[in-house]
Enzyme design. Structure first.
Site, PDB file in Angstrom:
ATOM      1  CE1 TYR A 132       0.755  -0.433   4.566  1.00 34.44           C
ATOM      2  CE2 TYR A 132       0.403   1.904   4.215  1.00 34.44           C
ATOM      3  CZ  TYR A 132       0.872   0.871   4.996  1.00 34.44           C
ATOM      4  OH  TYR A 132       1.456   1.154   6.205  1.00 34.44           O
ATOM      5  CB  CYS A 133       1.751   3.880  -1.665  1.00 40.44           C
ATOM      6  SG  CYS A 133       0.790   3.786  -3.189  1.00 40.44           S
ATOM      7  CB  THR A 134      -0.061   8.403  -0.233  1.00 42.64           C
ATOM      8  OG1 THR A 134       1.165   8.375   0.485  1.00 42.64           O
ATOM      9  CG2 THR A 134      -0.936   9.528   0.280  1.00 42.64           C
ATOM     10  CB  ILE A 174      -3.636   5.603   3.144  1.00 43.23           C
ATOM     11  CG1 ILE A 174      -2.480   4.622   3.294  1.00 43.23           C
ATOM     12  CG2 ILE A 174      -4.180   5.996   4.510  1.00 43.23           C
ATOM     13  CD1 ILE A 174      -1.175   5.290   3.681  1.00 43.23           C
TER      14      ILE A 174
END
Ligand SMILES: [Zn+2]
Ligand SMILES: [Zn+2]
Length: 362
Positions: free
Chosen positions: A199-201, A228
């Site tokens: 996952y990332c932003t 996120i």
């Protein structure tokens, strides 16, 4: 001649934005797709978005588009239609609309053509970024995260992870995404039988990261759809348990969107629980770091007594001091030394010499 670039000063633009009475939505979006003529695509989109008073930054590359923008509420639909219509591949593109936001993050539209929308350092012609991992929605993420055979991998930078991350998530400790890719492969090479969720932003880095893992022989690769930002929105909407704790760091004026009330970081000066990022107010430093209110007051927003002293020198004296010193935007990082760290640590020792207080373990 249509306007293709901004020509107005930054101060003027910011003042205009702040004088606006209409609320703005902060929106981010990206899409990997092939753009043949990037400059033409850019100019046509710029003209439309300029008219709609869109602010923010948009990167365009042969591999796709990536934007973080704000748009007046009343222009949102027109903006969305314009984006949908810009290319078949963009019709129905997912947009993340920021929660907990006043829409005052941007005050100018900057649209740039770049070699890539996400620099990856990959020059392997057999790598196919369109063969990516399985997308997970918030609910699916929560379910798979509860599986003991799942590893959650945070593909962001340390300063982002520091203020907020998914429970049990591991970091890939490198400064750049291009270094993180081979590092993630190396770190996880004995875990190929596990479910790996990346996952990332906002999801854009993991589209590539998940494809890179598959390219390197991994099979159970998942990625959090929309990152996120989308997770937080959907989890709140659907009243799912939030597995992300703390703040989601975003690179705009706010430097972070609070997801839960947990404060998981510490002030880099005194070690008190704090997750407020700031840039050192000394123009010769600008270090991005975490600072509590009382330390900010005491140091006038500077990272150290050294910077505080420097900030209060005359402009000429400041210039003299800066001459020959490496400058630019710096980011607090455990693996790197801040040029002023020695002075800062010395000052901290003096400051805390007579006080029994929790010392930061930075
Ligand atoms: Zn502090
Ligand atoms: Zn500083």
């Amino acid at each position: 001649m249509p306007v293709l670039h901004n020509r107005i000063s930054n101060e003027e633009l910011k003042a205009r934005m702040l004088a606006e009475t209409e609320h703005r939505k902060t929106v981010s979006f990206y899409k990997y797709f092939n753009i043949a003529d990037t400059q033409k695509f850019r100019d046509e989109l710029y003209i439309k978005f300029y008219e709609l008073k869109v602010f923010g930054r948009i990167y365009i590359a042969q591999e796709g588009i990536n934007g973080q923008i704000s748009v007046p509420d009343s222009n949102f639909e027109a903006f969305r239609d314009a984006l949908y219509a810009a290319d078949d591949a963009l019709n129905g593109i997912r947009m993340n609309i920021a929660v907990d936001d006043d829409g005052k993050s941007f005050w100018v539209l900057r649209m740039k053509v770049r070699p890539k929308i996400v620099a990856d350092g990959i020059d392997d012609p057999t790598f196919d970024p369109s063969k990516m991992g399985t997308h997970l929605k918030a609910k699916e993420f929560n379910e798979l995260a509860d599986n003991p055979d799942t590893i959650i991998v945070d593909m962001r930078n340390h300063y982002e992870y520091e203020v907020g991350h998914f429970q049990n998530a591991i970091e890939v400790p490198s400064d750049t995404f291009r270094d993180q890719l081979p590092m993630a492969v190396e770190m996880l090479k004995d875990q190929k039988d596990k479910n790996i969720i990346m996952y990332c932003t906002g999801g854009i880095r993991c589209e590539k990261a998940s494809a890179y893992m598959l390219h390197n022989g991994f099979t159970n690769i998942f990625q959090l759809e929309g990152g996120i930002i989308e997770y937080a929105r959907k989890a709140k909407e659907q009243e799912l348990p939030l597995k992300f704790i703390g703040k989601n760091f975003v690179f705009d004026e706010r430097l972070g969107e609070r997801i839960t009330d947990d404060i998981i970081a510490q002030c880099h000066v005194c070690g008190k629980p704090c997750d407020t990022h700031t840039n050192c107010k000394n123009d010769g430093c600008h270090l991005l770091f975490i600072q509590c209110e009382s330390c900010a007051a005491e140091l006038q927003g500077c990272c150290s007594i050294v910077c505080n002293e420097e900030k209060n020198l005359s402009a000429e004296e400041q210039r003299e001091r800066r001459a020959g010193r490496e400058n630019g935007m710096m980011i607090f990082n455990k693996s790197k030394d801040h040029p002023l760290r020695k002075h800062r640590d010395q000052w901290k020792q003096e400051r805390f010499a007579n006080i029994k207080i929790h010392q930061p373990n930075s």
